[in-house]
Scaffold this active site. Structure first.
Site, PDB file in Angstrom:
ATOM      1  N   HIS A   1       0.865  -1.188   0.000  1.00 19.43           N
ATOM      2  CA  HIS A   1       0.000   0.000   0.000  1.00 19.43           C
ATOM      3  C   HIS A   1       0.894   1.228   0.000  1.00 19.43           C
ATOM      4  CE1 HIS A   1      -2.827   2.983   1.604  1.00 19.43           C
ATOM      5  NE2 HIS A   1      -3.805   2.148   1.314  1.00 19.43           N
TER       6      HIS A   1
ATOM      7  N   CYS B   1      -3.728   2.661  -4.331  1.00 16.29           N
ATOM      8  CA  CYS B   1      -4.660   3.408  -3.474  1.00 16.29           C
ATOM      9  C   CYS B   1      -4.807   4.804  -4.067  1.00 16.29           C
ATOM     10  CB  CYS B   1      -4.146   3.466  -2.038  1.00 16.29           C
ATOM     11  SG  CYS B   1      -5.221   4.451  -0.990  1.00 16.29           S
TER      12      CYS B   1
ATOM     13  N   HIS C   1      -7.675   0.331  -3.967  1.00 14.74           N
ATOM     14  CA  HIS C   1      -8.499   1.084  -3.016  1.00 14.74           C
ATOM     15  C   HIS C   1      -9.009   2.300  -3.773  1.00 14.74           C
ATOM     16  CE1 HIS C   1      -6.369  -0.366   0.945  1.00 14.74           C
ATOM     17  NE2 HIS C   1      -6.989  -1.341   0.308  1.00 14.74           N
TER      18      HIS C   1
ATOM     19  N   ASP D   1     -12.884   2.617  -0.814  1.00 15.01           N
ATOM     20  CA  ASP D   1     -12.079   2.947   0.363  1.00 15.01           C
ATOM     21  C   ASP D   1     -12.905   3.873   1.255  1.00 15.01           C
ATOM     22  OD1 ASP D   1      -9.868   2.783   1.956  1.00 15.01           O
ATOM     23  OD2 ASP D   1      -8.566   3.983   0.698  1.00 15.01           O
ATOM     24  N   HIS D   2     -12.239   4.549   2.147  1.00 11.10           N
ATOM     25  CA  HIS D   2     -12.934   5.402   3.135  1.00 11.10           C
ATOM     26  C   HIS D   2     -14.212   6.034   2.600  1.00 11.10           C
ATOM     27  CE1 HIS D   2      -8.690   6.235   4.893  1.00 11.10           C
ATOM     28  NE2 HIS D   2      -9.025   4.964   4.892  1.00 11.10           N
TER      29      HIS D   2
ATOM     30  N   TYR E   1     -14.952   4.034   7.833  1.00  8.41           N
ATOM     31  CA  TYR E   1     -15.390   2.655   7.601  1.00  8.41           C
ATOM     32  C   TYR E   1     -16.825   2.367   8.046  1.00  8.41           C
ATOM     33  CZ  TYR E   1     -10.758   1.586   5.977  1.00  8.41           C
ATOM     34  OH  TYR E   1      -9.606   1.561   5.238  1.00  8.41           O
TER      35      TYR E   1
HETATM   36  C1  DNO Z   1      -6.524   3.020   5.842  1.00 10.00           C
HETATM   37  C2  DNO Z   1      -5.964   1.858   5.155  1.00 10.00           C
HETATM   38  C3  DNO Z   1      -4.551   1.592   5.613  1.00 10.00           C
HETATM   39  C4  DNO Z   1      -4.051   0.291   5.007  1.00 10.00           C
HETATM   40  C5  DNO Z   1      -2.639  -0.032   5.383  1.00 10.00           C
HETATM   41  C6  DNO Z   1      -2.161  -1.228   4.617  1.00 10.00           C
HETATM   42  O1  DNO Z   1      -7.687   3.177   5.913  1.00 10.00           O
HETATM   43  O2  DNO Z   1      -6.037   1.997   3.786  1.00 10.00           O
HETATM   44  O3  DNO Z   1      -4.526   1.517   6.999  1.00 10.00           O
HETATM   45  O4  DNO Z   1      -4.856  -0.748   5.456  1.00 10.00           O
HETATM   46  O5  DNO Z   1      -1.797   1.020   5.166  1.00 10.00           O
HETATM   47  O6  DNO Z   1      -1.191  -1.866   5.361  1.00 10.00           O
END
Ligand code: DNO
Length: 354
Positions: A203, A241, A270, A314-315, A328
């Site tokens: 990531h 990401c 992501h 993602d978020h 989340y």
């Molecule tokens: C945040 C996530 C990160 C991700 C880590 C991977 O929301 O995208 O915490 O899980 O960086 O190791």
């Protein structure tokens, strides 16, 4: 052509969001999770992995992606104790592979994972989201133990004194040292992943620049190129990401999606949108017009270059009065998932009709 696989992050039995809810999101393929009650560096009990697998499969979903198996700080610091932690890491790869996991997401950020200055910033429409304003970060010095300021997202398992100590260990370390410790780690874990048929997906650093003077290296195209060459094996890949890379105007996420998808090195995506500001960024709704990223172009780049790995929204923001783990919640991530499905279907059918 094989389709991308839509997935959703779940924090296990403690998560307010349930597997019953996740399975009702249209097109959902798999659940992304981890064993959360084992300290970084230790081996995950087989029974815990099996329990995750059983509960996910009982909900008719797949358990194929782990996020994350954390990398112990001693590995990043290149200390002699890393040997034991790397062995444990390899054992974890074998154990999750045995439970049918195909992809492992991890990061190589010193001490701090994602960093924000506020987790409930109110946006114009009344929803709340995670934001990063540089002037607020500049007020925090993790080396000053008398400072009360902390940032959301910090690993609460460290006391302030411990945090100070671990941060101090990085002070003498250069980016080149971090690269060489990463190479050392990859040279040992990638053969194991290859043997088990697991794709490792690093990531990017979030945000993709150095904070508190700590080295950060997984930040831009040039460095991702270098990363992929450290061990030039398809099992050594990335989690693209969009939000982590896209919060810097230097990064062209569409170009990166094209390049790394065509190399077959993106194993996990992501997808999230950010609004880039002069002094930082704000996380926004997934829709392209809500932020600085063109989500259609990113999805199209993935589609056009044969991406068939895992994608997760993602978020999300907090909307409709939901409370819970910042980034989340269920609702906005479910809207994100539906939007991603819509983009994919439109791109796929558009191409098929040509
Ligand atoms: C945040 C996530 C990160 C991700 C880590 C991977 O929301 O995208 O915490 O899980 O960086 O190791």
């Amino acid at each position: 052509m094989e389709r991308m696989k839509l997935s959703f992050r779940w924090y296990g039995a403690e998560d307010k969001v349930t597997l019953e809810q996740i399975r009702q999101i249209p097109g959902m393929h798999s659940v992304v999770t981890a064993v959360y009650d084992v300290p970084p560096g230790e081996v995950w009990p087989k029974s815990s992995i099996q329990e995750l697998k059983r509960s996910i499969e009982d909900a008719n979903l797949h358990f194929e992606v782990v996020e994350s198996i954390p990398v112990h700080e001693d590995i990043k610091l290149g200390k002699p104790e890393r040997e034991r932690y790397i062995e444990n890491y390899c054992e974890n790869i074998r154990r999750v592979a045995e439970a049918s996991v195909k992809c492992i997401c991890y990061n190589f950020m010193p001490v701090f994972d994602w960093t924000r200055t506020q987790l409930d910033h109110v946006l114009e429409d009344g929803s709340t989201s995670l934001v990063y304003y540089q002037e607020q970060v500049d007020q925090v010095n993790p080396l000053e133990s008398d400072s009360d300021l902390t940032l959301p997202g910090w690993d609460s398992s460290y006391s302030r004194e411990e945090l100070k100590q671990v941060v101090a260990q990085y002070q003498a370390m250069t980016e080149e040292d971090l690269w060489s410790n990463l190479k050392y780690f990859l040279e040992r874990i990638i053969p194991v992943a290859a043997e088990c048929g697991v794709n490792m997906a690093i990531h990017e650093d979030d945000p993709c620049w150095s904070i508190f003077g700590l080295p950060r290296i997984i930040t831009c195209q040039e460095n991702l190129d270098r990363f992929l060459k450290l061990v030039d094996d398809p099992h050594n890949g990335i989690t693209l990401c969009t939000g982590s890379l896209g919060c810097s105007c230097r990064n062209n996420v569409v170009e990166m999606a094209k390049k790394y998808a065509s190399m077959g090195r993106i194993h996990f995506v992501h997808m999230r949108n950010v609004k880039v500001l002069e002094n930082g960024f704000e996380e926004r709704a997934h829709l392209s017009e809500c932020g600085s990223l063109d989500m259609y172009e990113i999805m199209k780049a993935l589609y056009d270059h044969g991406f068939s790995g895992y994608i997760r929204p993602d978020h999300g923001r907090m909307i409709w009065g939901e409370t819970g783990r910042p980034g989340y919640g269920l609702y906005d991530r479910a809207l994100g998932a539906t939007y991603l499905n819509g983009l994919w279907e439109a791109i796929e059918k558009g191409e098929q009709r040509k």
